[in-house]
Design a protein around this motif. Structure first.
Motif, PDB file in Angstrom:
ATOM      1  N   ILE A   1      64.880 -15.368  45.792  1.00 45.20           N
ATOM      2  CA  ILE A   1      65.355 -16.111  46.964  1.00 45.20           C
ATOM      3  C   ILE A   1      64.160 -16.534  47.831  1.00 45.20           C
ATOM      4  CG2 ILE A   1      66.625 -15.868  49.143  1.00 45.20           C
ATOM      5  CD1 ILE A   1      68.586 -14.028  47.545  1.00 45.20           C
ATOM      6  N   TYR A   2      63.242 -15.613  48.040  1.00 41.90           N
ATOM      7  CA  TYR A   2      62.057 -15.916  48.850  1.00 41.90           C
ATOM      8  C   TYR A   2      61.266 -17.077  48.234  1.00 41.90           C
ATOM      9  CZ  TYR A   2      57.498 -15.320  51.107  1.00 41.90           C
ATOM     10  OH  TYR A   2      56.329 -15.543  51.787  1.00 41.90           O
ATOM     11  N   GLU A   3      61.022 -16.978  46.936  1.00 43.08           N
ATOM     12  CA  GLU A   3      60.225 -18.018  46.275  1.00 43.08           C
ATOM     13  C   GLU A   3      60.925 -19.374  46.333  1.00 43.08           C
ATOM     14  OE1 GLU A   3      57.260 -17.769  45.365  1.00 43.08           O
ATOM     15  OE2 GLU A   3      56.966 -15.608  45.505  1.00 43.08           O
ATOM     16  N   ARG A   4      62.231 -19.342  46.188  1.00 43.40           N
ATOM     17  CA  ARG A   4      62.962 -20.628  46.229  1.00 43.40           C
ATOM     18  C   ARG A   4      62.942 -21.231  47.625  1.00 43.40           C
ATOM     19  NH1 ARG A   4      65.921 -24.346  43.941  1.00 43.40           N
ATOM     20  NH2 ARG A   4      67.835 -25.088  44.915  1.00 43.40           N
ATOM     21  N   MET A   5      63.177 -20.393  48.623  1.00 40.72           N
ATOM     22  CA  MET A   5      63.165 -20.908  49.991  1.00 40.72           C
ATOM     23  C   MET A   5      61.767 -21.409  50.355  1.00 40.72           C
ATOM     24  SD  MET A   5      66.255 -20.739  51.141  1.00 40.72           S
ATOM     25  CE  MET A   5      66.485 -20.554  52.902  1.00 40.72           C
ATOM     26  N   LYS A   6      60.758 -20.741  49.830  1.00 40.93           N
ATOM     27  CA  LYS A   6      59.383 -21.181  50.081  1.00 40.93           C
ATOM     28  C   LYS A   6      59.153 -22.551  49.448  1.00 40.93           C
ATOM     29  CE  LYS A   6      54.607 -19.658  49.290  1.00 40.93           C
ATOM     30  NZ  LYS A   6      53.791 -18.602  48.639  1.00 40.93           N
TER      31      LYS A   6
ATOM     32  N   ASP B   1      60.571 -25.239  51.386  1.00 44.39           N
ATOM     33  CA  ASP B   1      60.025 -25.295  52.748  1.00 44.39           C
ATOM     34  C   ASP B   1      61.074 -24.858  53.776  1.00 44.39           C
ATOM     35  OD1 ASP B   1      57.998 -25.678  54.565  1.00 44.39           O
ATOM     36  OD2 ASP B   1      58.460 -27.794  54.911  1.00 44.39           O
ATOM     37  N   LYS B   2      61.816 -23.787  53.429  1.00 43.03           N
ATOM     38  CA  LYS B   2      62.836 -23.279  54.336  1.00 43.03           C
ATOM     39  C   LYS B   2      62.647 -21.792  54.618  1.00 43.03           C
ATOM     40  CE  LYS B   2      66.464 -26.612  53.255  1.00 43.03           C
ATOM     41  NZ  LYS B   2      67.867 -26.797  52.830  1.00 43.03           N
ATOM     42  N   LEU B   3      61.420 -21.334  54.473  1.00 40.19           N
ATOM     43  CA  LEU B   3      61.171 -19.910  54.686  1.00 40.19           C
ATOM     44  C   LEU B   3      61.541 -19.457  56.091  1.00 40.19           C
ATOM     45  CD1 LEU B   3      57.894 -18.695  52.951  1.00 40.19           C
ATOM     46  CD2 LEU B   3      60.236 -17.902  52.645  1.00 40.19           C
TER      47      LEU B   3
END
Length: 221
Positions: A181-186, A189-191
């Motif tokens: 999830i973290y990698e995808r949001m990163k 550009d939605k971290l």
């Protein structure tokens, strides 16, 4: 799709030991993709039952076995074959089996498959669980990845201390859902959306069984 697996045949034989004749009901949807209820499997089971000295009066691959009214309509053409069978064997998920139970109140019905989970087919007849049908989706906040299902602990906030090198302590082959999830949001550009929020304790009553839902519009609206 509902993932199903064939039950142990000896267990099934024990279930049906007191019956001699059978009508078989497959399903052209999920069970066919799982290799548990297509025309091929219906024919194979018919031959296997015959080799055990049983009679098969007929069979059908229902378009959608869990669709009660549609299956009822399809089975009308097989009325004589169904009536002449002592027992029905349903080669779909548990929902399809219960369609037959609802349609034939006075006839024994047995499932030939175990229903496993709601999943995606990632390769031919290879399936991964992706959704727990918990009744309240949070995919809009997790980049489209469900931690309730893909994290073995179902953590709403993660990762936990057991994560190592991006994998789960429960199984080294399981990617940590929260790292994904973290990698995808990163990547999206939605971290900031992810790191700036903490999920509150969840109301699990949305997943309490038995559930019912009608998509029909209410009258008067």
């Amino acid at each position: 799709m509902i993932i199903s697996r064939k039950r142990d045949f000896q267990e099934l034989l024990e279930n049906i030991k007191n019956y001699k004749s059978f009508f078989l009901i497959g399903c052209s949807e999920c069970a066919s993709l799982c290799g548990t209820g297509s025309e091929k499997e219906v024919k194979e089971l018919a031959e296997t039952l015959k080799s055990e000295g049983k009679e098969v009066t007929g069979g059908i691959v229902a378009k959608t076995g869990c669709q009660v009214l549609g299956t009822k309509k399809e089975l009308k053409a097989y009325k004589d074959e169904v009536n002449s069978a002592e027992c029905l064997l349903v080669m779909s998920c548990g929902a399809g089996t219960q369609t037959a139970v609802e349609l034939f109140e006075d006839k024994p019905v047995y499932a030939t498959n175990d229903s496993l989970f709601l999943g995606n087919m990632t390769r031919f007849q290879v399936f991964d669980e992706r959704c727990s049908m918990c009744g309240k989706c949070i995919l809009d906040k997790t980049g489209g990845i469900c931690p309730i299902t893909t994290c073995p602990k179902g953590l709403l906030n993660g990762p936990c201390g057991g994560m190592k090198d991006g994998h789960c302590e429960v199984g080294p082959d399981i990617p940590c859902a929260w790292v994904r999830i973290y990698e995808r949001m990163k990547k999206l550009d939605k971290l900031e959306e992810l790191t700036g929020s903490v999920f509150d304790a969840r109301d699990w009553s949305t997943g309490q069984s038995p559930r019912a839902f009608s998509a029909r519009e209410k009258k008067g609206k």
